[in-house]
Scaffold this active site. Sequence first.
Site, PDB file in Angstrom:
ATOM      1  N   ASP A 148       0.814  -1.208   0.000  1.00  0.00           N
ATOM      2  CA  ASP A 148       0.000   0.000   0.000  1.00  0.00           C
ATOM      3  C   ASP A 148       0.851   1.263   0.000  1.00  0.00           C
ATOM      4  O   ASP A 148       0.614   2.189  -0.785  1.00  0.00           O
ATOM      5  CB  ASP A 148      -0.927  -0.016   1.219  1.00  0.00           C
ATOM      6  CG  ASP A 148      -1.749   1.254   1.335  1.00  0.00           C
ATOM      7  OD1 ASP A 148      -2.848   1.285   0.769  1.00  0.00           O
ATOM      8  OD2 ASP A 148      -1.282   2.216   1.981  1.00  0.00           O
ATOM      9  N   ALA A 176      -4.958   2.635  -0.518  1.00  0.00           N
ATOM     10  CA  ALA A 176      -4.697   2.072  -1.843  1.00  0.00           C
ATOM     11  C   ALA A 176      -5.159   0.621  -1.893  1.00  0.00           C
ATOM     12  O   ALA A 176      -5.779   0.177  -2.870  1.00  0.00           O
ATOM     13  CB  ALA A 176      -3.216   2.176  -2.195  1.00  0.00           C
ATOM     14  N   ASP A 177      -4.887  -0.134  -0.840  1.00  0.00           N
ATOM     15  CA  ASP A 177      -5.368  -1.513  -0.747  1.00  0.00           C
ATOM     16  C   ASP A 177      -6.892  -1.573  -0.724  1.00  0.00           C
ATOM     17  O   ASP A 177      -7.513  -2.377  -1.429  1.00  0.00           O
ATOM     18  CB  ASP A 177      -4.829  -2.166   0.529  1.00  0.00           C
ATOM     19  CG  ASP A 177      -3.475  -2.829   0.331  1.00  0.00           C
ATOM     20  OD1 ASP A 177      -3.187  -3.288  -0.781  1.00  0.00           O
ATOM     21  OD2 ASP A 177      -2.704  -2.883   1.295  1.00  0.00           O
ATOM     22  N   VAL A 178      -7.492  -0.743   0.109  1.00  0.00           N
ATOM     23  CA  VAL A 178      -8.949  -0.780   0.260  1.00  0.00           C
ATOM     24  C   VAL A 178      -9.644  -0.449  -1.053  1.00  0.00           C
ATOM     25  O   VAL A 178     -10.580  -1.141  -1.481  1.00  0.00           O
ATOM     26  CB  VAL A 178      -9.402   0.189   1.374  1.00  0.00           C
ATOM     27  CG1 VAL A 178     -10.915   0.331   1.386  1.00  0.00           C
ATOM     28  CG2 VAL A 178      -8.910  -0.313   2.730  1.00  0.00           C
ATOM     29  N   GLY A 181      -9.408  -3.201  -3.504  1.00  0.00           N
ATOM     30  CA  GLY A 181     -10.392  -4.225  -3.197  1.00  0.00           C
ATOM     31  C   GLY A 181     -11.784  -3.854  -3.684  1.00  0.00           C
ATOM     32  O   GLY A 181     -12.547  -4.722  -4.148  1.00  0.00           O
TER      33      GLY A 181
END
Length: 395
Positions: A148, A176-178, A181
């Site tokens: 991230d 960034a990860d969220v 997803g």
Amino acid sequence: MTGALEGLRILDLSRILAGPTCTQLLGDLGAEVIKIENPKTGGDDTRHWGPPFVDGTAGKPTDLSAYFMAANRNKKSVALDISSKEGQRVVRRLAAGCDVVIENFKPGSLAKYDLDFETMLGDFPHLVYCSISGFGQTGPNASKPGYDLMAQGYGGIMSLTGEPEGEPMKVAVGIADVMCGMYAAVGILAALRHRARTGEGQHIDLALVDSQIAWLINEGVNYLTSGEVPKRRGNGHPNIAPYQVFETADGHVIVAVGNDAQFERFAGWLGRAELAGDERFATNPARLENRDKLTAILQALLYERASDEIIEGLEAIKVPVGPVNTLDRVFGSDQVAARDMKIAVDTPAAKDGRVSLIGNPLKLSKTPVSYRRAPPQMGADTDAVLSGISEPDSV
């Protein structure tokens, strides 16, 4: 009522945050999610990212870290080593009965196990196979790992975040990860729609950096339109003023003036009605051009008043305003209670039999989300899941 995705079966080979965020969302909507975890490493990396951890019935910490629980409810945990021949065989048997496979291994690394998208789609053409990686399956950086923080740096959001004279700052959570997803969930649903019409599965190639660049939104297009590299503005807005955090006599408030009429009412409430007629501040473009002068005037005036006074006063005249809440105030608010954004889920793993989680924001009138399973301990569902799959010679 049943979930919109009831009957959908997902094989989750992902870990940490982007993939698990996606599969938790799909699980909340009714899908069955089978999470594969490596027993040699103790499962998903985030099980060890603590404290805090949930205390177990013996009073000792469990493998349920708060970080893990944030993205892993509504899942079954199966302990399986996919580097072994037996593990690979079991994964393929599971995949044969699933609709979706999601993974976040380094591009190309699953080929040695015959679990890569080309092999799996060749054998199971009905699958929607979603691959999440740092830079995607193609391009000069495809082989680089993805985290991230790296995505926030490479994709530009850090260059826009922080005080003007300070260092670039990451967003406080793994955004960034969220967001990756979230894009993954949209892509999977779109691919399932295509399969419903044609019977064809497909591969989804999703990169952390690509998705982060996609949500640069107005600042990204500001650059593409003007050719000027945006600068950090702290809590200031690049296209609107005043639209930022102000210090008050006892804390901070957010004032978000979206148009000239709101600014006129704001100036009047402050006892400085003449500001709205000043050519330096009368229009939004003028306020942007003279942002520093305007901010200094407003800050001096707001610093003399308490936060509650400012919020109550501006709300009364319909000027957008709000608090900067700490998390105790967030989760203690009547709004969170009314919207079910704090939930409790029963689990025998916890000492008190329950764990508290953040609720799903989706409010569907016909097929609401549900919280059927607490975040699992590693391997808790191995026997139950594997006892129900088909024999090897059936796939």
